[in-house]
Structures are given as structure tokens and as C-alpha cells.
Design a protein around this motif. Structure first.
Motif, mmCIF file in Angstrom:
data_model
loop_
_atom_site.group_PDB
_atom_site.id
_atom_site.type_symbol
_atom_site.label_atom_id
_atom_site.label_comp_id
_atom_site.label_asym_id
_atom_site.label_seq_id
_atom_site.Cartn_x
_atom_site.Cartn_y
_atom_site.Cartn_z
ATOM 1 N N THR A 29 0.827 -1.210 0.000
ATOM 2 C CA THR A 29 0.000 0.000 0.000
ATOM 3 C C THR A 29 0.861 1.259 0.000
ATOM 4 O O THR A 29 0.509 2.255 -0.643
ATOM 5 C CB THR A 29 -0.942 0.019 1.212
ATOM 6 O OG1 THR A 29 -0.183 -0.172 2.424
ATOM 7 C CG2 THR A 29 -1.990 -1.077 1.108
ATOM 8 N N MET A 33 0.677 3.973 -2.975
ATOM 9 C CA MET A 33 0.360 5.368 -2.703
ATOM 10 C C MET A 33 1.466 6.293 -3.210
ATOM 11 O O MET A 33 1.195 7.363 -3.760
ATOM 12 C CB MET A 33 0.145 5.573 -1.209
ATOM 13 C CG MET A 33 -0.581 6.852 -0.844
ATOM 14 S SD MET A 33 -2.348 6.780 -1.190
ATOM 15 C CE MET A 33 -2.921 5.828 0.214
ATOM 16 N N TRP A 36 1.252 6.463 -6.981
ATOM 17 C CA TRP A 36 0.074 7.248 -7.334
ATOM 18 C C TRP A 36 0.355 8.735 -7.210
ATOM 19 O O TRP A 36 0.022 9.532 -8.088
ATOM 20 C CB TRP A 36 -1.080 6.835 -6.430
ATOM 21 C CG TRP A 36 -2.421 7.354 -6.834
ATOM 22 C CD1 TRP A 36 -2.723 8.090 -7.953
ATOM 23 C CD2 TRP A 36 -3.651 7.179 -6.128
ATOM 24 N NE1 TRP A 36 -4.064 8.391 -7.979
ATOM 25 C CE2 TRP A 36 -4.659 7.838 -6.878
ATOM 26 C CE3 TRP A 36 -4.010 6.531 -4.955
ATOM 27 C CZ2 TRP A 36 -5.987 7.866 -6.463
ATOM 28 C CZ3 TRP A 36 -5.326 6.548 -4.545
ATOM 29 C CH2 TRP A 36 -6.298 7.223 -5.292
ATOM 30 N N PHE A 43 -3.781 13.290 -8.297
ATOM 31 C CA PHE A 43 -3.628 12.860 -6.902
ATOM 32 C C PHE A 43 -3.673 14.050 -5.949
ATOM 33 O O PHE A 43 -4.378 14.012 -4.927
ATOM 34 C CB PHE A 43 -2.315 12.097 -6.720
ATOM 35 C CG PHE A 43 -2.088 11.631 -5.300
ATOM 36 C CD1 PHE A 43 -2.673 10.463 -4.847
ATOM 37 C CD2 PHE A 43 -1.305 12.372 -4.423
ATOM 38 C CE1 PHE A 43 -2.483 10.033 -3.537
ATOM 39 C CE2 PHE A 43 -1.112 11.953 -3.115
ATOM 40 C CZ PHE A 43 -1.697 10.778 -2.673
ATOM 41 N N LEU A 46 -7.090 15.438 -5.509
ATOM 42 C CA LEU A 46 -7.875 14.514 -4.692
ATOM 43 C C LEU A 46 -7.637 14.756 -3.211
ATOM 44 O O LEU A 46 -8.588 14.851 -2.419
ATOM 45 C CB LEU A 46 -7.513 13.072 -5.059
ATOM 46 C CG LEU A 46 -8.049 11.964 -4.143
ATOM 47 C CD1 LEU A 46 -9.574 11.983 -4.116
ATOM 48 C CD2 LEU A 46 -7.533 10.605 -4.581
ATOM 49 N N VAL A 47 -6.376 14.871 -2.830
ATOM 50 C CA VAL A 47 -6.043 15.113 -1.421
ATOM 51 C C VAL A 47 -6.585 16.471 -0.973
ATOM 52 O O VAL A 47 -7.118 16.608 0.142
ATOM 53 C CB VAL A 47 -4.521 15.030 -1.196
ATOM 54 C CG1 VAL A 47 -4.159 15.400 0.237
ATOM 55 C CG2 VAL A 47 -4.018 13.624 -1.518
ATOM 56 N N ARG A 72 -11.209 7.067 -8.249
ATOM 57 C CA ARG A 72 -10.046 7.523 -7.487
ATOM 58 C C ARG A 72 -10.362 7.624 -6.001
ATOM 59 O O ARG A 72 -9.565 7.219 -5.152
ATOM 60 C CB ARG A 72 -9.545 8.870 -8.017
ATOM 61 C CG ARG A 72 -8.739 8.787 -9.309
ATOM 62 C CD ARG A 72 -8.167 10.143 -9.684
ATOM 63 N NE ARG A 72 -7.242 10.050 -10.792
ATOM 64 C CZ ARG A 72 -7.603 10.081 -12.080
ATOM 65 N NH1 ARG A 72 -8.899 10.185 -12.388
ATOM 66 N NH2 ARG A 72 -6.705 9.997 -13.041
ATOM 67 N N ALA A 73 -11.529 8.187 -5.698
ATOM 68 C CA ALA A 73 -11.929 8.286 -4.289
ATOM 69 C C ALA A 73 -12.085 6.897 -3.678
ATOM 70 O O ALA A 73 -11.655 6.651 -2.540
ATOM 71 C CB ALA A 73 -13.230 9.077 -4.180
ATOM 72 N N LEU A 76 -8.635 5.326 -3.086
ATOM 73 C CA LEU A 76 -7.966 5.910 -1.924
ATOM 74 C C LEU A 76 -8.527 5.333 -0.623
ATOM 75 O O LEU A 76 -7.776 4.993 0.296
ATOM 76 C CB LEU A 76 -8.116 7.426 -1.930
ATOM 77 C CG LEU A 76 -7.407 8.166 -0.782
ATOM 78 C CD1 LEU A 76 -5.907 7.938 -0.837
ATOM 79 C CD2 LEU A 76 -7.712 9.655 -0.825
ATOM 80 N N LEU A 79 -7.139 1.767 -0.185
ATOM 81 C CA LEU A 79 -5.745 1.753 0.254
ATOM 82 C C LEU A 79 -5.617 2.170 1.711
ATOM 83 O O LEU A 79 -4.820 1.588 2.466
ATOM 84 C CB LEU A 79 -4.911 2.684 -0.634
ATOM 85 C CG LEU A 79 -4.671 2.212 -2.076
ATOM 86 C CD1 LEU A 79 -3.913 3.268 -2.860
ATOM 87 C CD2 LEU A 79 -3.911 0.898 -2.090
ATOM 88 N N LEU A 80 -6.394 3.165 2.127
ATOM 89 C CA LEU A 80 -6.335 3.610 3.519
ATOM 90 C C LEU A 80 -6.853 2.532 4.468
ATOM 91 O O LEU A 80 -6.304 2.354 5.560
ATOM 92 C CB LEU A 80 -7.131 4.903 3.681
ATOM 93 C CG LEU A 80 -6.544 6.144 3.001
ATOM 94 C CD1 LEU A 80 -7.465 7.350 3.207
ATOM 95 C CD2 LEU A 80 -5.146 6.458 3.542
ATOM 96 N N HIS A 127 3.430 14.692 0.457
ATOM 97 C CA HIS A 127 2.675 14.269 -0.723
ATOM 98 C C HIS A 127 2.629 15.361 -1.795
ATOM 99 O O HIS A 127 2.705 15.080 -2.987
ATOM 100 C CB HIS A 127 1.251 13.859 -0.327
ATOM 101 C CG HIS A 127 0.353 15.015 -0.012
ATOM 102 N ND1 HIS A 127 0.289 15.589 1.234
ATOM 103 C CD2 HIS A 127 -0.512 15.715 -0.791
ATOM 104 C CE1 HIS A 127 -0.574 16.587 1.205
ATOM 105 N NE2 HIS A 127 -1.082 16.687 -0.003
#
Length: 258
Positions: A29, A33, A36, A43, A46-47, A72-73, A76, A79-80, A127
Motif C-alpha cells: 500500500t 500510494m 500514485w 492525486f 484529490l487530497v 479515485r476516491a 484511496l 488503500l487507507l 505528498h
């Protein structure tokens, strides 16, 4: 004793395998990340969408879906969940007192877990920098495309509204002595990934190309003795230099505080 030792060894194997699997999930992961953040131009938006809606997780996900798409959401979130679940499992493994988990509480295991946490903290904190470097990598291979836009403007900057090959129709501001071109059909580079919204010409001949959809990031061509700096645009909009990266051949990726 002969029967006791194999029993302990066999009972420890499943726990140790589970422990190793949790580390594999953590590293997978983390790598996903990191990749990505570097290779996906959406990305960082998105953040930012998630941060904007941080007061409500549902509102944050809804905003992220509108800005960058549902997949994408969803990715994420997946992965979280994987990262958080496996990290929680590692912490629980250290707290257990069973014989099979004693090795987990060794100094080496503690250092490994600390390193994993440190890597995640570094990814969260940096990031934006990783995404910034990723954008630079993508643009380095697109200098030839940028040149097709900038080359005719260096020698023949327009004096009024009009239309040009590769640039399309535009409006020139301010009237009479324009320094800014607002592009009505923004041309794209990098396979359509990036579009150019406006072009600014400076007194030293430098050309600043604003990336569409993001008022902070620009790609700029500068003559040999020139580098990016803060400026006021043709629409009297102030841009304060935050950082820049060299792309090569006089080109820079630049971020301003607009």
C-alpha cells in the motif's frame, strides 16, 4: 523435550506468517500510494478535496468524487483501509503476550514498525512535493510540445485579439500594449493531460504559460540570463513566487501564491 520443541515451532509459524503478510500489505500500500502521488496528475487535487471537506467524511468523499471521479476516491479509501487495518494488526501483535508473538516484540521488530510509521508520516507530509516532482517528470518529456506553442510567440507577439496555429483563438490584454493572451480553446500537451489557459510575456522576453485548472502552476520559458520571479499579470493579478524546478532548454515548472 523432543515433543515439546516441535510443538512450539509449529504453533509459531502461523502467527509469524500472519505478521509477515501484514508487512507485505503495508509495503504494498505504501508503494502504491507513493507511485500514485508521483504519476497521477489528479492525486494532489484529490487530497486537497479531502482536506477541504475534512469536517465531514461523507462531504469530503462527495467533493473528491466530483473533482477527480468516483474510482479515485474509492481506490484511496481502499488503500487507507488496507494500510490502517494492517498497521493496527502489527500494533496488536506487539501487545500480545503469547509465545508465538514474543519475537514480534524484539528490538528489530520494533525498529521495523517504527520505520513503517515514519515512512507513512513522510508520505503524508511530503505528498505535495512528490506530486510536484511527478509533474516535473511528466513535463520534461513534453518540452518539444511546449516549444511548438512558444516558438512563434518569441519573435511575433500579437498586438490584438486573433487566432494562431496550435494556440487557437485568443484575447489579448491590456488593449493597445498586450502582455497577456487568454486562450479561448486551450491547447493541450502531455497527451491531453495538461492544457494551457493563458500566456504571459515579460519585458525580458520570457514566456509564462499558465496550466489550466490550476492558477498556481505555470510552465515558463526564460532566456539565458533570466529565471522565474514574482510578477503582476496583464489583468493586474499578482503572482508571488513560491518555488520552481528546472525542466531544461530554458524551461521551468513554477508555482506561485496567487
Amino acid at each position: 523435550m523432543k515433543s515439546f520443541q516441535p510443538t512450539i515451532g509449529l504453533s509459531a509459524i502461523p502467527s509469524l506468517n500472519r505478521w509477515n503478510c501484514l508487512y507485505v500489505v503495508q509495503l504494498a500500500t505504501l508503494v502504491a500510494m507513493l507511485s500514485w502521488a508521483i504519476f497521477d496528475p489528479l492525486f494532489e487535487p484529490l487530497v486537497e478535496a479531502l482536506i477541504r471537506g475534512s469536517e465531514s467524511p461523507i462531504a469530503a468523499l462527495r467533493l473528491a468524487k466530483e473533482m477527480v471521479g468516483a474510482w479515485r476516491a474509492s481506490l484511496l479509501v481502499l488503500l487507507l483501509v488496507l494500510a490502517g487495518g494492517s498497521l493496527g494488526g502489527l500494533f496488536l501483535g506487539m501487545l500480545k503476550g503469547t509465545a508465538a508473538s514474543r519475537s514480534v516484540r524484539s528490538l528489530r521488530s520494533l525498529m521495523m514498525l517504527t520505520a513503517v510509521v515514519a515512512l507513512w508520516c513522510g508520505l503524508v507530509i511530503n505528498h505535495a512535493s512528490l506530486a510536484w516532482q511527478g509533474k516535473r517528470l511528466r513535463l520534461v518529456s513534453r518540452i518539444d510540445e511546449l516549444e511548438t506553442i512558444a516558438r512563434p510567440l518569441r519573435s511575433d507577439w500579437p498586438r490584438e485579439d486573433g487566432e494562431l496555429p496550435r494556440i487557437g483563438p485568443f484575447m489579448a490584454y491590456p488593449f493597445g500594449d498586450p502582455t497577456t493572451m487568454i486562450l479561448l480553446a486551450p491547447p493541450t500537451v502531455s497527451g491531453g493531460e495538461i492544457c494551457i489557459a493563458t500566456i504571459q510575456r515579460c519585458g525580458d522576453g520570457a514566456l509564462k504559460l499558465q496550466l489550466g485548472g490550476d492558477s498556481a502552476d505555470w510552465v515558463e520559458w526564460h532566456p539565458e540570463s533570466s529565471e522565474p520571479e514574482s510578477f503582476v499579470g496583464g489583468l493586474q493579478d499578482s503572482h508571488h513566487l513560491r518555488s520552481h524546478l528546472r525542466l531544461g532548454s530554458g524551461w521551468f515548472l513554477v508555482r506561485y501564491d496567487a
